[in-house]
Design an enzyme around this catalytic site. Structure first.
Site, mmCIF file in Angstrom:
data_model
loop_
_atom_site.group_PDB
_atom_site.id
_atom_site.type_symbol
_atom_site.label_atom_id
_atom_site.label_comp_id
_atom_site.label_asym_id
_atom_site.label_seq_id
_atom_site.Cartn_x
_atom_site.Cartn_y
_atom_site.Cartn_z
ATOM 1 N N PRO A 50 0.849 -1.193 0.000
ATOM 2 C CA PRO A 50 0.000 0.000 0.000
ATOM 3 C C PRO A 50 0.882 1.240 0.000
ATOM 4 O O PRO A 50 1.938 1.242 0.632
ATOM 5 C CB PRO A 50 -0.761 -0.101 1.323
ATOM 6 N N CYS A 51 0.485 2.270 -0.724
ATOM 7 C CA CYS A 51 1.343 3.472 -0.742
ATOM 8 C C CYS A 51 0.562 4.698 -0.305
ATOM 9 O O CYS A 51 0.970 5.819 -0.569
ATOM 10 C CB CYS A 51 1.975 3.677 -2.104
ATOM 11 N N GLN A 52 -0.602 4.474 0.371
ATOM 12 C CA GLN A 52 -1.342 5.626 0.887
ATOM 13 C C GLN A 52 -0.437 6.353 1.872
ATOM 14 O O GLN A 52 0.237 5.710 2.676
ATOM 15 C CB GLN A 52 -2.617 5.197 1.648
ATOM 16 N N PHE B 177 2.183 7.946 1.202
ATOM 17 C CA PHE B 177 3.595 7.911 0.816
ATOM 18 C C PHE B 177 4.155 9.324 0.879
ATOM 19 O O PHE B 177 3.511 10.277 0.459
ATOM 20 C CB PHE B 177 3.755 7.366 -0.608
#
Ligand code: SAM
Length: 362
Positions: free
Chosen positions: A88-90, A92
């Site tokens: 997940p890159c929420q 980032f």
């Protein structure tokens, strides 16, 4: 190693942030032995383990210390040929001095560290397309730089699932790295174009309408398959799973009944359905096109014909999960698993292409 020896045994794979295992299912269909899936969501892992016979599942936090050791132990220290994952890159972030090693990026860093540790022959990372332009491309460049420093030749491209026979417009950024040799990975060419994309109707029109059975699971197909895609998804499956209609309030059914195939809130008479007026509100799929990107169950998209949201099985079909892939947990969890997944046929196409390089055919 000669080419024949390489082909004798199946290539091994581990899946990080595996969710229910869309990526793993695609790799399995491409001929890989998926040794292990790791995630920290119990219901997704239940689905993963029940649908990947022979694979192990580990419920763990991939950013925590000690995870590598646990993974090694669980796979009996076997060689890992390919590591796949969709971290997940929420949230980032590149902080002040463009700090890639910021704590908020630890899940991405865990993926990179695992590759560093296991040194697989290839890896695949999947992410949302926005990752490519995040911080003007600095994040993508940093990822490429780190893997190249570890000795991988890395390619990255935004792929559209519909190009690989998935009845859905879903775009994803995919990185593939190869460790040995001089070959640079080339992504598989599309098998489909706009002229022959698989449509929503071709994907789900054989499934029971559920006009009368609200909230009840319908486990009988009732109809024969009508298209090649339906036949491919149904395979030898005799029991229909996860096909339960949402019991919408009467007003929801009355509003959506007024939206035509492919329409949205703009097609409603003034004052009708005005409680939902954002751009995606009251959207019906278009029967003659692939669906828009399947979400994790926000209930804004409706069946192209019936006055209800798609069931978990209909969404799974649009994600190219075969019908014998059963989802566990409650309906909210099932929808999240389906919406989070990499479409199986897209994963299969990329997995099969990577295999050609590892088998020495490219
Ligand atoms: C986009 S989904 C992956 C979908 C999967 N690749 C598929 O094809 O089905 C991301 C997954 O990361 C998992 N996750 C989030 N934080 C995690 C953590 N700290 N450790 C392990 N898994 C985590 C979530 O539970 C979720 O299932």
């Amino acid at each position: 190693m000669n080419k024949k020896m390489l082909k004798k045994n199946k290539l091994t794979c581990i899946d990080l942030f595996c969710g229910c295992g869309g990526l793993s299912k695609g790799f399995e269909l491409a001929g890989y032995d998926v040794l292990l899936g790791v995630d920290n969501n119990a219901s997704a892992l239940e689905t993963f383990v029940k649908n990947h016979k022979g694979s192990k599942a580990f419920n763990g936090d991939l950013s925590a210390t000690g995870t590598f050791e646990k993974i090694e132990e669980l796979i009996d220290h076997q060689q890992v040929d390919v590591i796949v994952g969709g971290p997940p890159c929420q949230g980032f972030s590149l902080t002040g001095r463009r700090q890639f090693d910021d704590d908020r990026n630890k899940l991405y860093l865990a993926m990179i560290e695992t590759v560093k540790r296991f040194k697989p022959r290839a890896f695949l990372i999947e992410n949302v397309p926005g990752m490519a332009t995040l911080y003007k491309g600095e994040v993508k460049d940093e990822i490429l730089k780190r893997f190249r420093k570890m000795g991988y030749k890395v390619s990255c491209q935004i792929l559209c699932a519909a190009d690989y026979g998935v009845p859905q417009i879903r775009k994803r950024l995919v990185f593939v790295g190869l460790r040995d040799g001089d070959a640079e990975f080339k992504f598989p060419l599309p098998t489909h174009t706009e002229k022959n994309y698989v449509t929503c109707e071709q994907a789900i029109s054989d499934l029971p309408s559920l006009e009368k059975e609200l909230g009840e699971e319908v486990s009988s197909y009732e109809n024969k398959t009508l298209t090649d895609y339906q036949q491919l998804m149904r395979g030898k499956c005799k029991v229909l799973h996860n096909h339960v209609a949402v019991a919408h309030k009467d007003f929801v059914k009355e509003v959506i009944a007024q939206v035509p195939d492919g329409g949205n809130y703009k097609d409603l008479p003034e004052g009708v359905g005005s409680s939902r007026n954002f751009h995606m509100a009251w959207t019906r799929y278009r029967s003659d096109k692939p669906s828009r990107t399947i979400d994790t169950g926000h209930r804004n998209n409706f069946h192209y014909k019936w006055n209800r949201c798609p069931t978990v099985r209909e969404s799974a079909r649009l994600q190219s999960f075969p019908d014998d892939f059963v989802f566990y947990g409650n309906k909210t969890q099932q929808n999240r698993q389906v919406g989070n997944a990499v479409p199986v046929l897209m994963a299969k196409a990329v997995g099969a292409e990577i295999k050609k390089y590892l088998d020495g055919e490219k």
